[in-house]
Design a protein around this motif. Structure first.
Motif, PDB file in Angstrom:
ATOM      1  N   SER A 142       0.710  -1.083  -0.182  1.00  0.00           N
ATOM      2  CA  SER A 142      -0.092   0.020  -0.142  1.00  0.00           C
ATOM      3  C   SER A 142       0.892   1.209   0.009  1.00  0.00           C
ATOM      4  N   SER A 143       0.796   2.066  -1.051  1.00  0.00           N
ATOM      5  CA  SER A 143       1.766   3.286  -1.127  1.00  0.00           C
ATOM      6  C   SER A 143       1.208   4.209   0.206  1.00  0.00           C
ATOM      7  N   TYR A 144      -0.153   4.445   0.453  1.00  0.00           N
ATOM      8  CA  TYR A 144      -0.624   5.169   1.577  1.00  0.00           C
ATOM      9  C   TYR A 144       0.083   4.666   2.880  1.00  0.00           C
ATOM     10  N   SER A 145       0.090   3.273   3.032  1.00  0.00           N
ATOM     11  CA  SER A 145       0.670   2.776   4.226  1.00  0.00           C
ATOM     12  C   SER A 145       2.193   2.936   4.201  1.00  0.00           C
ATOM     13  N   ARG A 146       3.026   2.869   2.992  1.00  0.00           N
ATOM     14  CA  ARG A 146       4.307   3.189   2.950  1.00  0.00           C
ATOM     15  C   ARG A 146       4.600   4.675   3.394  1.00  0.00           C
ATOM     16  N   ASP A 147       3.794   5.656   2.805  1.00  0.00           N
ATOM     17  CA  ASP A 147       4.093   7.004   2.908  1.00  0.00           C
ATOM     18  C   ASP A 147       3.627   7.369   4.498  1.00  0.00           C
ATOM     19  N   LYS A 148       2.868   6.788   5.029  1.00  0.00           N
ATOM     20  CA  LYS A 148       2.491   6.845   6.498  1.00  0.00           C
ATOM     21  C   LYS A 148       3.530   6.642   7.264  1.00  0.00           C
ATOM     22  N   ALA A 149       4.181   5.616   7.036  1.00  0.00           N
ATOM     23  CA  ALA A 149       5.387   4.859   7.669  1.00  0.00           C
ATOM     24  C   ALA A 149       6.457   5.849   7.504  1.00  0.00           C
ATOM     25  N   GLU A 150       6.840   6.418   6.293  1.00  0.00           N
ATOM     26  CA  GLU A 150       7.871   7.095   6.189  1.00  0.00           C
ATOM     27  C   GLU A 150       7.878   8.322   6.969  1.00  0.00           C
ATOM     28  N   VAL A 151       6.645   8.819   7.013  1.00  0.00           N
ATOM     29  CA  VAL A 151       6.452  10.204   7.747  1.00  0.00           C
ATOM     30  C   VAL A 151       6.641   9.735   9.351  1.00  0.00           C
ATOM     31  N   GLU A 152       6.095   8.665   9.661  1.00  0.00           N
ATOM     32  CA  GLU A 152       6.380   8.449  11.240  1.00  0.00           C
ATOM     33  C   GLU A 152       8.006   8.258  11.595  1.00  0.00           C
ATOM     34  N   ALA A 153       8.710   7.700  10.668  1.00  0.00           N
ATOM     35  CA  ALA A 153      10.279   7.702  10.735  1.00  0.00           C
ATOM     36  C   ALA A 153      10.786   8.755  10.746  1.00  0.00           C
ATOM     37  N   MET A 154      10.386   9.797  10.039  1.00  0.00           N
ATOM     38  CA  MET A 154      10.733  11.474   9.802  1.00  0.00           C
ATOM     39  C   MET A 154      10.535  11.747  11.291  1.00  0.00           C
ATOM     40  N   LEU A 155       9.330  11.635  11.793  1.00  0.00           N
ATOM     41  CA  LEU A 155       9.146  12.224  13.349  1.00  0.00           C
ATOM     42  C   LEU A 155       9.875  11.589  14.161  1.00  0.00           C
ATOM     43  N   ASP A 156      10.391  10.330  14.040  1.00  0.00           N
ATOM     44  CA  ASP A 156      11.470   9.861  15.018  1.00  0.00           C
ATOM     45  C   ASP A 156      12.492  10.532  15.058  1.00  0.00           C
ATOM     46  N   THR A 157      13.130  10.843  13.688  1.00  0.00           N
ATOM     47  CA  THR A 157      14.327  11.672  13.522  1.00  0.00           C
ATOM     48  C   THR A 157      14.185  13.069  14.328  1.00  0.00           C
TER      49      THR A 157
END
Length: 360
Positions: A142-157
């Motif tokens: 799911s591209s929606y899911s991949r993008d959500k996960a990428e943003v969460e990783a960004m917030l981790d940083t």
């Protein structure tokens, strides 16, 4: 207290404006690519509006100016269509989230509340709920899911680099309300779906699979969770969902229909063929997400935010279906229920109509 809501004119944003207007002493600012008109009425009146395409190259600087002096920023903006143009979606959803985060830091805003989703989670169980500790690495198909996960990783940083910044991530299930009927129909069903048949309160046939088990929450309840996150001092991630779990059998019982067992390959093939033919706007990624998104426990939101849903998931679904049947909406562009313009159905069939929303 000054609060800036990015994506304030969509499904959750509209509900959040309704909720925050009940509080005193708040100065509300809304950011959207397409702004409500001057005569839009409640809940959009009384809000200071700013137009910004968050995916544009200069968005971070423009947003920093808008965010200056804010006590909190709520980031709700997310683009669902056009599903045939993944580059555009990634530009807005990931690039835009990066711009919002950069602007929060540049403007010195002390709190960022982000609209994550159950869709950020890795594939998980359908027979028991998971906590916020479940891996937020997304569903690969799911591209929606991949993008959500990428943003969460960004917030981790971001959290690691800026510990003074209070970051909250809300992870709701499907978000329903009557006023989103037209918007959700547009983004997920397309113009050929016979949604007016829902006025009889019936769905004759419900596809059934043991992994088609999903959670939902009414928009007013999820807005209350956002309000509590903004006005309180919580940090971290919070699952937000109401009972009961929506199963095909439960939906069929409440809408006087029959379940028909459908194998996963058939579900994926049907979505792929109709999407490629431009008959409906949902690609196979949404099927993969529905089949793999885990069930969530909202215990942390109940304990730490004091949040409890007032509307159960079945009632929220009935509210949405009533809105679909009645072409319900509001006077904001994403939620508009205005009659289709000449040529619009063809444009929708080609999935070229951009929009924002966060149903998951």
């Amino acid at each position: 207290m000054r609060i800036v809501i990015v994506g304030a004119s969509g499904n959750v944003g509209t509900a959040l404006l309704r909720r925050l207007r009940r509080e005193s002493g708040l100065e509300l600012h809304g950011v959207a690519r397409r702004l409500p008109g001057p005569d839009a009425g409640e809940p959009y009146d009384g809000v200071r509006w700013h137009s910004c395409d968050i995916g544009a190259p200069d968005a971070a600087g423009k947003l920093a100016t808008i965010f200056a002096g804010a006590d909190a920023v709520v980031h709700l903006a997310w683009q669902i269509q056009p599903s045939h143009d993944q580059r555009t979606l990634h530009r807005t959803n990931v690039g835009g989230s990066r711009a919002v985060s950069a602007a929060v830091v540049e403007a010195g805003v002390p709190a960022l509340v982000y609209a994550s989703s159950v869709g950020t989670y890795a594939p998980g169980p359908k027979d028991h709920p998971i906590s916020e500790r479940w891996p937020a690495t997304g569903v690969h198909g799911s591209s929606y899911s991949r993008d959500k996960a990428e943003v969460e990783a960004m917030l981790d940083t971001l959290e690691a680099e800026r510990p003074e910044l209070r970051v909250v991530r809300l992870r709701p299930g499907l978000v329903f309300q009557r006023d989103a009927g037209t918007e959700i129909s547009r983004y997920f069903l397309g113009p050929l779906a016979p949604v007016r048949l829902l006025r009889f309160g019936r769905i004759p046939v419900v596809p059934a699979n043991r992994r088609l088990r999903m959670q939902a929450v009414h928009a007013d309840d999820v807005a209350d969770a956002y309000a509590r996150a903004v006005l309180g001092d919580a940090r971290g991630a919070f699952n937000v969902a109401a009972d009961p779990v929506l199963t095909p059998e439960l939906v069929a019982r409440h809408f006087k229909g029959w379940t028909v067992p459908v194998a996963v390959p058939v579900l994926r093939a049907a979505a792929a063929l109709t999407w490629r033919a431009r008959l409906q706007p949902v690609d196979t990624g949404w099927v993969d997400l529905a089949l793999n998104a885990p069930l969530m426990s909202s215990e942390r939101a109940e304990t730490e935010l004091g949040w409890h849903p007032r509307v159960d998931a079945v009632t929220a679904l009935k509210d949405l279906f009533a809105g679909m049947a009645e072409r319900a909406g509001t006077d904001s562009p994403p939620m508009s229920a205005a009659p289709d313009l000449p040529g619009r159905p063809a444009a929708l069939l080609k999935a070229r109509t951009p929009g924002t929303g966060n149903p998951y």
